[in-house]
Write an enzyme that holds these catalytic residues in place. Sequence first.
Site, PDB file in Angstrom:
ATOM      1  N   GLY A  81       2.818   2.670  10.777  1.00  0.00           N
ATOM      2  CA  GLY A  81       3.777   3.761  10.590  1.00  0.00           C
ATOM      3  C   GLY A  81       4.538   4.135  11.847  1.00  0.00           C
TER       4      GLY A  81
ATOM      5  N   GLY B 195       2.921  -0.951   4.305  1.00  0.00           N
ATOM      6  CA  GLY B 195       2.977   0.463   3.947  1.00  0.00           C
ATOM      7  C   GLY B 195       4.406   0.858   3.620  1.00  0.00           C
ATOM      8  N   GLY B 196       5.070   1.501   4.572  1.00  0.00           N
ATOM      9  CA  GLY B 196       6.409   2.077   4.376  1.00  0.00           C
ATOM     10  C   GLY B 196       7.408   1.153   3.691  1.00  0.00           C
TER      11      GLY B 196
ATOM     12  N   SER C 281       3.646  -1.746  10.392  1.00  0.00           N
ATOM     13  CA  SER C 281       5.104  -1.835  10.555  1.00  0.00           C
ATOM     14  C   SER C 281       5.678  -3.199  10.178  1.00  0.00           C
ATOM     15  CB  SER C 281       5.507  -1.437  11.978  1.00  0.00           C
ATOM     16  OG  SER C 281       5.152  -0.093  12.228  1.00  0.00           O
TER      17      SER C 281
ATOM     18  N   ASN D  26       0.866  -1.174   0.000  1.00  0.00           N
ATOM     19  CA  ASN D  26       0.000   0.000   0.000  1.00  0.00           C
ATOM     20  C   ASN D  26       0.905   1.228   0.000  1.00  0.00           C
ATOM     21  OD1 ASN D  26      -1.764   2.077   0.485  1.00  0.00           O
ATOM     22  ND2 ASN D  26      -2.394   1.393   2.527  1.00  0.00           N
ATOM     23  N   TRP D  27       0.995   1.858  -1.154  1.00  0.00           N
ATOM     24  CA  TRP D  27       1.936   2.980  -1.289  1.00  0.00           C
ATOM     25  C   TRP D  27       1.398   4.249  -0.622  1.00  0.00           C
ATOM     26  CZ3 TRP D  27       3.930   2.779  -7.121  1.00  0.00           C
ATOM     27  CH2 TRP D  27       4.541   1.539  -7.325  1.00  0.00           C
ATOM     28  N   LYS D  28       0.152   4.249  -0.244  1.00  0.00           N
ATOM     29  CA  LYS D  28      -0.507   5.437   0.346  1.00  0.00           C
ATOM     30  C   LYS D  28      -0.291   6.649  -0.566  1.00  0.00           C
ATOM     31  CE  LYS D  28      -0.144   3.268   4.814  1.00  0.00           C
ATOM     32  NZ  LYS D  28      -0.029   3.384   6.260  1.00  0.00           N
TER      33      LYS D  28
ATOM     34  N   GLU E  76      -5.228  -4.411  10.901  1.00  0.00           N
ATOM     35  CA  GLU E  76      -4.177  -3.409  11.023  1.00  0.00           C
ATOM     36  C   GLU E  76      -4.387  -2.625  12.319  1.00  0.00           C
ATOM     37  OE1 GLU E  76      -2.357  -2.352   6.972  1.00  0.00           O
ATOM     38  OE2 GLU E  76      -4.100  -1.093   7.218  1.00  0.00           O
TER      39      GLU E  76
ATOM     40  N   HIS F  93      -9.527   1.506   5.173  1.00  0.00           N
ATOM     41  CA  HIS F  93      -8.217   1.642   5.834  1.00  0.00           C
ATOM     42  C   HIS F  93      -8.349   2.602   7.019  1.00  0.00           C
ATOM     43  CE1 HIS F  93      -4.040   2.707   6.529  1.00  0.00           C
ATOM     44  NE2 HIS F  93      -3.743   1.565   5.938  1.00  0.00           N
TER      45      HIS F  93
ATOM     46  N   GLU G  78      -6.618   4.991   7.980  1.00  0.00           N
ATOM     47  CA  GLU G  78      -6.418   6.414   7.666  1.00  0.00           C
ATOM     48  C   GLU G  78      -7.688   7.013   7.070  1.00  0.00           C
ATOM     49  OE1 GLU G  78      -2.843   5.572   5.539  1.00  0.00           O
ATOM     50  OE2 GLU G  78      -1.954   5.028   7.470  1.00  0.00           O
TER      51      GLU G  78
HETATM   52  P1  13P Z   1       3.153   0.670   7.649  1.00  0.00           P
HETATM   53  O1  13P Z   1       3.648  -0.643   7.072  1.00  0.00           O
HETATM   54  O2  13P Z   1       3.879   1.863   7.102  1.00  0.00           O
HETATM   55  O3  13P Z   1       3.098   0.625   9.139  1.00  0.00           O
HETATM   56  O4  13P Z   1       1.643   0.844   7.130  1.00  0.00           O
HETATM   57  C1  13P Z   1       0.747  -0.202   7.300  1.00  0.00           C
HETATM   58  C2  13P Z   1      -0.486   0.093   6.548  1.00  0.00           C
HETATM   59  O5  13P Z   1      -1.260   0.952   6.921  1.00  0.00           O
HETATM   60  C3  13P Z   1      -0.742  -0.669   5.306  1.00  0.00           C
HETATM   61  O6  13P Z   1      -2.017  -0.457   4.829  1.00  0.00           O
END
Ligand code: 13P
Length: 252
Positions: free
Chosen positions: A175, A236-237, A215, A9-11, A169, A97, A99
Amino acid sequence: MRKKLMMGNWKMNTCLKEAVELASGIKRLLKEDVFEKVSVAICPPFVYLLDVKDVLEGSDIKLGAQDAFYEASGAFTGGISAGMLKDVGCDYAIIGHSERRHIMGETDEIINKKLRACLKEGLTPVLCVGELLNQRESGQTGSVITSQVRNGLKGFSADDIRRMVVAYEPVWAIGTGKTATQAQAQEVHNMIRGLISGIAGPAVAGEMLILYGGSVKPENIKELMSAPDIDGALVGGASLKADSFEKIVKYY
Ligand code: 13P
């Protein structure tokens, strides 16, 4: 045996050039034999989907979107429908999600409608659920997850639910560099599978992919994936660098 699914997930990250380079790097690093063991999808920002799709041509890496609006078309300024996403080559859409729940104010009711729109268009929705830190600390993890799953899936048949993926999640792990321990994740994954079993029956629950997100890194993927109810990761990251995503995909 459930085949693991690894999703990036590149956000809201990358510019066009970076998106193309990242997708090219991932494609270069993931060769055919990988896909016998795991399924892989990447979810770039909407505006780069077509360019990333071009890069992925000839690869088994699937394309996903980070959201989908619930209406099919019309006066919904800024909205992107599930049908549009299917049209540009998406197979998956991340729905609900944290966010979007906590920053954009999405409710379980909105999420429920988005799941329905995805199924209607043949997209596999990835329903995200997860508790906040204060909810975990006050012992509410079980009730929060239960209501997110139940409300999200309200009105769906077992056949509908069979076509979905769930991602756990924990919001405090996203993050933050603070991953849930294998035991913490397994406990919630097992609970989610039990909920699905109650709603859609044991056969659907047994097939359901339940991903972990929060994470995830090359250093912790192997341990997480060895838990019986963890069927993949939503990253994510660490999905923003081709080599770290490669290491996660090739956790085995
Ligand atoms: P991180 O891997 O950056 O913690 O993000 C997780 C996430 O929200 C994937 O959708």
